[in-house]
Design a protein around this motif. Structure first.
Motif, PDB file in Angstrom:
ATOM      1  N   GLN A  15       0.828  -1.227   0.000  1.00 49.94           N
ATOM      2  CA  GLN A  15       0.000   0.000   0.000  1.00 49.94           C
ATOM      3  C   GLN A  15       0.854   1.264   0.000  1.00 49.94           C
ATOM      4  OE1 GLN A  15      -3.614   1.396   2.684  1.00 49.94           O
ATOM      5  NE2 GLN A  15      -1.718   1.798   3.800  1.00 49.94           N
ATOM      6  N   GLY A  17       4.096   1.737  -0.369  1.00 47.22           N
ATOM      7  CA  GLY A  17       5.106   1.807  -1.424  1.00 47.22           C
ATOM      8  C   GLY A  17       4.556   2.456  -2.678  1.00 47.22           C
ATOM      9  N   ASN A  42       3.733  -9.113  -8.526  1.00 43.41           N
ATOM     10  CA  ASN A  42       2.599  -8.560  -7.797  1.00 43.41           C
ATOM     11  C   ASN A  42       2.688  -7.023  -7.856  1.00 43.41           C
ATOM     12  OD1 ASN A  42       1.025  -7.681  -5.611  1.00 43.41           O
ATOM     13  ND2 ASN A  42       2.524  -8.358  -4.097  1.00 43.41           N
ATOM     14  N   LEU A  60      14.635  -8.789   2.007  1.00 40.19           N
ATOM     15  CA  LEU A  60      15.152  -8.415   3.336  1.00 40.19           C
ATOM     16  C   LEU A  60      15.764  -9.603   4.069  1.00 40.19           C
ATOM     17  CD1 LEU A  60      12.729  -5.881   5.090  1.00 40.19           C
ATOM     18  CD2 LEU A  60      14.831  -5.427   3.841  1.00 40.19           C
ATOM     19  N   LEU A  61      15.522 -10.829   3.576  1.00 39.61           N
ATOM     20  CA  LEU A  61      16.096 -12.009   4.229  1.00 39.61           C
ATOM     21  C   LEU A  61      17.496 -12.310   3.721  1.00 39.61           C
ATOM     22  CD1 LEU A  61      12.932 -14.320   4.239  1.00 39.61           C
ATOM     23  CD2 LEU A  61      13.899 -13.023   6.140  1.00 39.61           C
ATOM     24  N   TYR A 150       4.645  -9.146  15.944  1.00 37.98           N
ATOM     25  CA  TYR A 150       4.879  -8.045  14.988  1.00 37.98           C
ATOM     26  C   TYR A 150       5.332  -6.792  15.736  1.00 37.98           C
ATOM     27  CZ  TYR A 150       3.711  -4.061  11.983  1.00 37.98           C
ATOM     28  OH  TYR A 150       3.749  -2.868  11.291  1.00 37.98           O
ATOM     29  N   HIS A 180      -2.841   3.694   8.836  1.00 42.03           N
ATOM     30  CA  HIS A 180      -3.250   4.515   7.687  1.00 42.03           C
ATOM     31  C   HIS A 180      -3.736   3.582   6.589  1.00 42.03           C
ATOM     32  CE1 HIS A 180       1.108   3.956   7.874  1.00 42.03           C
ATOM     33  NE2 HIS A 180       1.058   3.767   6.569  1.00 42.03           N
TER      34      HIS A 180
HETATM   35  P1  NAP Z   1       1.976  -3.949   3.030  1.00 40.77           P
HETATM   36  O1  NAP Z   1       0.931  -3.435   2.100  1.00 40.77           O
HETATM   37  O2  NAP Z   1       1.724  -5.214   3.760  1.00 40.77           O
HETATM   38  O3  NAP Z   1       3.335  -4.107   2.182  1.00 40.77           O
HETATM   39  C1  NAP Z   1       4.430  -4.812   2.685  1.00 40.77           C
HETATM   40  C2  NAP Z   1       5.520  -4.844   1.628  1.00 40.77           C
HETATM   41  O4  NAP Z   1       6.654  -5.553   2.143  1.00 40.77           O
HETATM   42  C3  NAP Z   1       5.118  -5.559   0.323  1.00 40.77           C
HETATM   43  O5  NAP Z   1       5.626  -4.830  -0.758  1.00 40.77           O
HETATM   44  C4  NAP Z   1       5.843  -6.895   0.433  1.00 40.77           C
HETATM   45  O6  NAP Z   1       6.151  -7.484  -0.797  1.00 40.77           O
HETATM   46  C5  NAP Z   1       7.127  -6.437   1.121  1.00 40.77           C
HETATM   47  N1  NAP Z   1       7.893  -7.538   1.720  1.00 40.77           N
HETATM   48  C6  NAP Z   1       7.460  -8.440   2.631  1.00 40.77           C
HETATM   49  N2  NAP Z   1       8.458  -9.302   2.946  1.00 40.77           N
HETATM   50  C7  NAP Z   1       9.548  -8.910   2.228  1.00 40.77           C
HETATM   51  C8  NAP Z   1      10.874  -9.389   2.116  1.00 40.77           C
HETATM   52  N3  NAP Z   1      11.315 -10.468   2.795  1.00 40.77           N
HETATM   53  N4  NAP Z   1      11.736  -8.744   1.283  1.00 40.77           N
HETATM   54  C9  NAP Z   1      11.323  -7.683   0.548  1.00 40.77           C
HETATM   55  N5  NAP Z   1      10.062  -7.194   0.600  1.00 40.77           N
HETATM   56  C10 NAP Z   1       9.187  -7.798   1.426  1.00 40.77           C
HETATM   57  O7  NAP Z   1       2.349  -2.839   4.122  1.00 40.77           O
HETATM   58  P2  NAP Z   1       1.975  -1.272   4.176  1.00 40.77           P
HETATM   59  O8  NAP Z   1       0.639  -1.115   4.813  1.00 40.77           O
HETATM   60  O9  NAP Z   1       2.268  -0.658   2.872  1.00 40.77           O
HETATM   61  O10 NAP Z   1       3.021  -0.766   5.265  1.00 40.77           O
HETATM   62  C11 NAP Z   1       4.340  -0.370   4.893  1.00 40.77           C
HETATM   63  C12 NAP Z   1       5.258  -0.480   6.100  1.00 40.77           C
HETATM   64  O11 NAP Z   1       4.775   0.376   7.137  1.00 40.77           O
HETATM   65  C13 NAP Z   1       5.347  -1.857   6.727  1.00 40.77           C
HETATM   66  O12 NAP Z   1       6.658  -1.999   7.229  1.00 40.77           O
HETATM   67  C14 NAP Z   1       4.356  -1.799   7.888  1.00 40.77           C
HETATM   68  O13 NAP Z   1       4.730  -2.734   8.878  1.00 40.77           O
HETATM   69  C15 NAP Z   1       4.545  -0.371   8.329  1.00 40.77           C
HETATM   70  N6  NAP Z   1       3.399   0.274   8.969  1.00 40.77           N
HETATM   71  C16 NAP Z   1       2.191   0.276   8.335  1.00 40.77           C
HETATM   72  C17 NAP Z   1       1.126   0.940   8.917  1.00 40.77           C
HETATM   73  C18 NAP Z   1      -0.225   0.981   8.247  1.00 40.77           C
HETATM   74  O14 NAP Z   1      -1.191   1.330   8.923  1.00 40.77           O
HETATM   75  N7  NAP Z   1      -0.308   0.684   6.954  1.00 40.77           N
HETATM   76  C19 NAP Z   1       1.301   1.603  10.137  1.00 40.77           C
HETATM   77  C20 NAP Z   1       2.566   1.601  10.732  1.00 40.77           C
HETATM   78  C21 NAP Z   1       3.613   0.947  10.138  1.00 40.77           C
HETATM   79  P3  NAP Z   1       5.189  -8.592  -1.523  1.00 40.77           P
HETATM   80  O15 NAP Z   1       4.257  -7.784  -2.385  1.00 40.77           O
HETATM   81  O16 NAP Z   1       6.167  -9.411  -2.285  1.00 40.77           O
HETATM   82  O17 NAP Z   1       4.495  -9.342  -0.442  1.00 40.77           O
END
Ligand code: NAP
Ligand code: G4F
Length: 325
Positions: A15, A17, A42, A60-61, A150, A180
């Motif tokens: 989301q 990104g 994806n 990241l791994l 988490y 968000h």
């Molecule tokens: P999201 O939609 O779940 O996206 C997570 C991203 O991480 C995806 O692009 C996923 O790739 C990638 N990913 C997962 N494992 C990975 C790995 N081993 N190596 C490389 N990429 C990997 O999360 P989001 O809502 O956009 O949130 C972005 C960040 O902000 C996250 O770190 C989340 O924990 C943090 N955060 C989010 C919120 C919120 O409310 N949204 C609030 C606070 C913090 P794939 O498409 O390949 O799965």
């Protein structure tokens, strides 16, 4: 002529990104998106920018892949948004969550330190770190008490980001972002689960919505507003710092349902079914952030209200679900 800024975004397929990539491109950046190898690409959320960004392989791994990504793309800024980000999954896969969401941050920071420690670094920290909250509202000074694997992993990521700032004099910032949302939110998160199912019920494709704890309260903002704060943190003349990003308002899951169903002309009480399956082993009951520091020092404030956010999500899902029929 000034050299264009180059941003490498991990988690670009998620989301945040996708919104960050759009924002940085509009501001003249060259954008690289780190993407891990999967059996099918994806990139649905990146439809409008795919031809304008450079896809950079990396996971990241795997530290070697991170060193290579940083070396070949040569960014001036790195935004670490990648994570196993779904709280429920973190109880089923705690070790994997720690590996990606906690240790992954160290791997990326080390790759930057080795390749070019001048690169500015943003870490996606989370209000989940506050967990069983010690004060209301939560600020940068509120102690952490995470309630999920988490949340624990994010606390590690937060502190290692500060530690690399203090140890190696790197420009590393941690944004403590409260929840968000947007029409691009993953379907497993409660807001999108609600807006999507409201649309399906309205269109006659479903009859009920099964949820867990309706009394949990969150400080919900719009993802498009929040990515601007990430950029602001990395573009200050003052030293690197950490900021809470929030609206300063809190609403329950029940209120979210009320507004979402009402948008479709429905009463949530006729459709929501409480299901034990969606309760958590330990809950975060109340989150409400104090965004004063971000407001004062970055000049950041949210623009989309709670009701506008809910209605935006329901409207988008009504359009999306109609197009699928
Ligand atoms: P999201 O939609 O779940 O996206 C997570 C991203 O991480 C995806 O692009 C996923 O790739 C990638 N990913 C997962 N494992 C990975 C790995 N081993 N190596 C490389 N990429 C990997 O999360 P989001 O809502 O956009 O949130 C972005 C960040 O902000 C996250 O770190 C989340 O924990 C943090 N955060 C989010 C919120 C919120 O409310 N949204 C609030 C606070 C913090 P794939 O498409 O390949 O799965
Ligand atoms: O939407 P959620 O799954 O988000 P949660 O757990 O707050 O985490 C999100 O925000 C964090 C920031 O605070 C991020 F760091 C994290 O990556 C993620 O983006 O759940 C919100 C609330 C919870 O209290 C949950 O118990 O909704 C409650 N809930 C009630 N029924 C439900 C459901 N959550 C989900 N996912 N599904 C339900 O059926």
């Amino acid at each position: 002529m000034t050299t264009p800024k180059r941003a490498l975004i991990t988690g670009i397929t998620g989301q945040d990104g996708s919104y960050l990539a759009e924002f940085l491109l509009q501001n003249g950046y060259e954008v690289g998106g780190m993407v891990r190898r999967t059996s099918s690409l994806n990139v649905e959320r990146l439809a409008s920018v795919l031809d304008k960004i450079k896809i950079v392989p990396g996971d990241l791994l795997d530290v070697a892949s991170l060193v290579e990504a940083v070396k070949t793309f040569a960014p001036t800024e790195v935004y670490n948004l990648a994570a196993q980000s779904f709280v429920t999954t973190s109880w089923n896969q705690p070790e994997f969550t720690a590996d990606v969401t906690a240790l992954g941050v160290t791997r990326l920071l080390d790759a930057i330190r080795i390749v070019n420690p001048e690169i500015r670094f943003y870490q996606a920290s989370s209000s989940e770190m506050f967990g069983k909250v010690r004060e209301v509202p939560q600020s940068e000074l509120t102690p952490f008490h995470p309630r999920s694997p988490y949340g624990v992993a994010k606390v590690y990521g937060h502190w290692i980001t500060l530690n690399y700032r203090e140890s190696f004099d790197m420009y590393t910032c941690s944004g403590i972002l409260f929840n968000h949302e947007s029409p691009r939110r993953g379907l497993e998160f409660v807001t999108r689960k609600i807006s999507h199912q409201v649309a399906r019920i309205k269109l006659g494709l479903a009859k009920e919505l099964r949820l867990g704890n309706l009394d949990a309260k969150r400080d919900w903002g719009f993802a498009g507003d929040y990515v601007k704060a990430m950029w602001l943190m990395l573009n200050q003349d003052q030293p690197a710092d950490d900021y809470v990003i929030a609206t300063g308002e809190t609403h329950s899951v029940r209120e979210f349902c009320e507004v979402a169903f009402a948008r479709a002309g429905l009463n949530y009480e006729n459709y929501v079914v409480i299901d034990e399956e969606f309760f958590r082993p330990a809950e975060v009951d109340l989150l409400i952030g104090d965004p004063k520091k971000a407001n004062d020092k970055l000049g950041w404030k949210p623009e989309v209200s709670f009701v506008d956010l809910v209605e935006m999500m329901v409207d988008a899902d009504l359009e999306y679900c109609s197009s699928q029929i």
